[in-house]
Design an enzyme around this catalytic site. Structure first.
Site, PDB file in Angstrom:
ATOM      1  N   VAL A 164       3.299   0.234   4.195  1.00 52.67           N
ATOM      2  CA  VAL A 164       2.598   0.977   5.244  1.00 52.67           C
ATOM      3  C   VAL A 164       1.170   0.463   5.421  1.00 52.67           C
ATOM      4  O   VAL A 164       0.576  -0.053   4.492  1.00 52.67           O
ATOM      5  CB  VAL A 164       2.576   2.483   4.905  1.00 52.67           C
ATOM      6  N   THR A 165       0.648   0.651   6.651  1.00 54.72           N
ATOM      7  CA  THR A 165       1.364   1.064   7.833  1.00 54.72           C
ATOM      8  C   THR A 165       1.727  -0.161   8.664  1.00 54.72           C
ATOM      9  O   THR A 165       1.060  -1.183   8.586  1.00 54.72           O
ATOM     10  CB  THR A 165       0.538   2.047   8.708  1.00 54.72           C
ATOM     11  N   GLN A 186       8.560 -13.764  21.358  1.00 56.86           N
ATOM     12  CA  GLN A 186       8.146 -15.151  21.604  1.00 56.86           C
ATOM     13  C   GLN A 186       8.749 -16.107  20.561  1.00 56.86           C
ATOM     14  O   GLN A 186       8.071 -16.983  20.029  1.00 56.86           O
ATOM     15  CB  GLN A 186       6.617 -15.279  21.611  1.00 56.86           C
ATOM     16  N   LYS A 209      -7.474  -4.773   4.967  1.00 58.28           N
ATOM     17  CA  LYS A 209      -6.137  -4.446   5.472  1.00 58.28           C
ATOM     18  C   LYS A 209      -5.146  -5.546   5.111  1.00 58.28           C
ATOM     19  O   LYS A 209      -4.026  -5.281   4.704  1.00 58.28           O
ATOM     20  CB  LYS A 209      -6.182  -4.227   6.992  1.00 58.28           C
ATOM     21  N   LYS A 269      -6.704  -4.863  -3.075  1.00 57.86           N
ATOM     22  CA  LYS A 269      -7.316  -5.543  -1.924  1.00 57.86           C
ATOM     23  C   LYS A 269      -8.320  -4.612  -1.250  1.00 57.86           C
ATOM     24  O   LYS A 269      -8.056  -3.417  -1.096  1.00 57.86           O
ATOM     25  CB  LYS A 269      -6.234  -5.993  -0.940  1.00 57.86           C
ATOM     26  N   CYS A 284      -1.855  -2.515   7.882  1.00 59.47           N
ATOM     27  CA  CYS A 284      -1.858  -3.439   6.736  1.00 59.47           C
ATOM     28  C   CYS A 284      -0.647  -4.361   6.705  1.00 59.47           C
ATOM     29  O   CYS A 284      -0.758  -5.512   6.255  1.00 59.47           O
ATOM     30  CB  CYS A 284      -2.007  -2.657   5.445  1.00 59.47           C
ATOM     31  N   ASP A 297       0.790  -1.240   0.000  1.00 58.82           N
ATOM     32  CA  ASP A 297       0.000   0.000   0.000  1.00 58.82           C
ATOM     33  C   ASP A 297       0.824   1.293   0.000  1.00 58.82           C
ATOM     34  O   ASP A 297       0.485   2.253   0.712  1.00 58.82           O
ATOM     35  CB  ASP A 297      -0.958   0.010   1.210  1.00 58.82           C
ATOM     36  N   GLU A 301      -4.643  -0.807  -1.323  1.00 56.04           N
ATOM     37  CA  GLU A 301      -5.935  -0.877  -0.631  1.00 56.04           C
ATOM     38  C   GLU A 301      -6.904   0.063  -1.347  1.00 56.04           C
ATOM     39  O   GLU A 301      -6.568   1.217  -1.618  1.00 56.04           O
ATOM     40  CB  GLU A 301      -5.799  -0.448   0.843  1.00 56.04           C
TER      41      GLU A 301
HETATM   42  N1  TIU Z   1      -2.533   0.333   4.316  1.00 55.53           N
HETATM   43  C1  TIU Z   1      -2.962   0.564   5.558  1.00 55.53           C
HETATM   44  O1  TIU Z   1      -2.240   0.393   6.524  1.00 55.53           O
HETATM   45  N2  TIU Z   1      -4.244   1.083   5.683  1.00 55.53           N
HETATM   46  C2  TIU Z   1      -4.632   1.874   6.724  1.00 55.53           C
HETATM   47  O2  TIU Z   1      -5.780   2.286   6.807  1.00 55.53           O
HETATM   48  N3  TIU Z   1      -3.667   2.194   7.629  1.00 55.53           N
HETATM   49  C3  TIU Z   1      -3.757   3.041   8.680  1.00 55.53           C
HETATM   50  O3  TIU Z   1      -2.811   3.111   9.458  1.00 55.53           O
HETATM   51  N4  TIU Z   1      -4.839   3.774   8.848  1.00 55.53           N
END
Ligand code: TIU
Length: 230
Positions: free
Chosen positions: A157-158, A202, A132, A129, A162, A24, A72
């Site tokens: 990210v992030t 872990q 997430k 997609k 995701c 993303d 996304e």
């Molecule tokens: N790609 C992704 O992480 N979508 C999000 O909405 N991330 C946020 O941190 N909001």
């Protein structure tokens, strides 16, 4: 077989059976006026991910690895956007609303596409997609199994949204996942740090974590210089 020093211990992989997954890296998350900013975030915090990720992408391409870019977003009629996702945040502006880079998080719009610095090239997978995680409601698992991919190097990210969801989904499907720490980013530095710790804790409950420097040292080692003194 290559071996990267990582947390909680070395990550061993064969580039032929490993995919680089870039999650993303879209204008909607990295630039003003998109979904990230709509959610109240300072989008400039993600810019630092781009330079190291460019190096990792170049090294993966040079090694002949499968590269998967995810985005996304939703169909223009939002038929694949759950009403709960559309309503979340109670904002007047939401997914599908017009923004400076087109309709927010809608496929085909400028904001939905990947930032130019990391643009996909011919032969790479671009995976749209709705959620997430990159495995949910996509054909990612089928594509990977068809290529006999067993290991994933995950970036993007992030970190805690995701990237984390995708690593959890991949781990449950039996993929060995390495997350490249400086090639991921978050609007919340503390979530980024703890998110990475959660992956490697872990004994590697979800996978491995290493900085790009360690990965590049094995994937794209500096050319050996001739020993002229011999
Ligand atoms: N790609 C992704 O992480 N979508 C999000 O909405 N991330 C946020 O941190 N909001």
């Amino acid at each position: 077989m290559l071996s990267v020093p990582a947390q909680p211990y070395e990550f061993d992989f064969d580039p032929a059976t490993t995919a680089l997954v870039v999650i993303d890296m879209q204008r909607d998350f990295l630039q003003p006026g998109g979904f990230g900013e709509l959610l109240g975030n300072d989008v400039s915090l993600l810019a630092r991910v781009v330079p190291p990720l460019q190096l990792v992408l170049a090294a993966a391409r040079a090694a002949g690895m499968l590269v998967v870019h995810t985005r996304e977003g939703h169909r223009p009629d939002l038929a694949d956007c759950p009403p709960a996702k559309l309503a979340r945040g109670r904002g007047a502006v939401t997914i599908g609303s017009p923004g400076p880079k087109g309709r927010i998080l809608v496929r085909g719009e400028e904001g939905h596409d990947i930032v130019p610095e990391l643009a996909p090239i011919a032969g790479e997978v671009v995976l749209d997609k709705p959620g997430k995680g990159a495995f949910y409601a996509t054909d990612l698992e089928l594509l990977l199994r068809n290529r006999a991919i067993t290991h994933l190097i995950v970036t993007g990210v992030t970190t805690e949204v995701c990237v984390h969801t995708t690593v959890r989904e991949g781990n449950d499907r039996g993929f060995e996942c390495l997350v490249v720490s400086d090639c991921c980013g978050s609007y919340f530095p503390e979530f980024h740090a703890v998110g990475l710790q959660m992956i490697a804790a872990q004994g590697g409950i979800f996978g491995w974590v290493a900085p790009s420097e360690e990965l590049l040292a094995v994937l794209a080692p500096a050319p050996v210089t001739a020993d002229l003194g011999a």
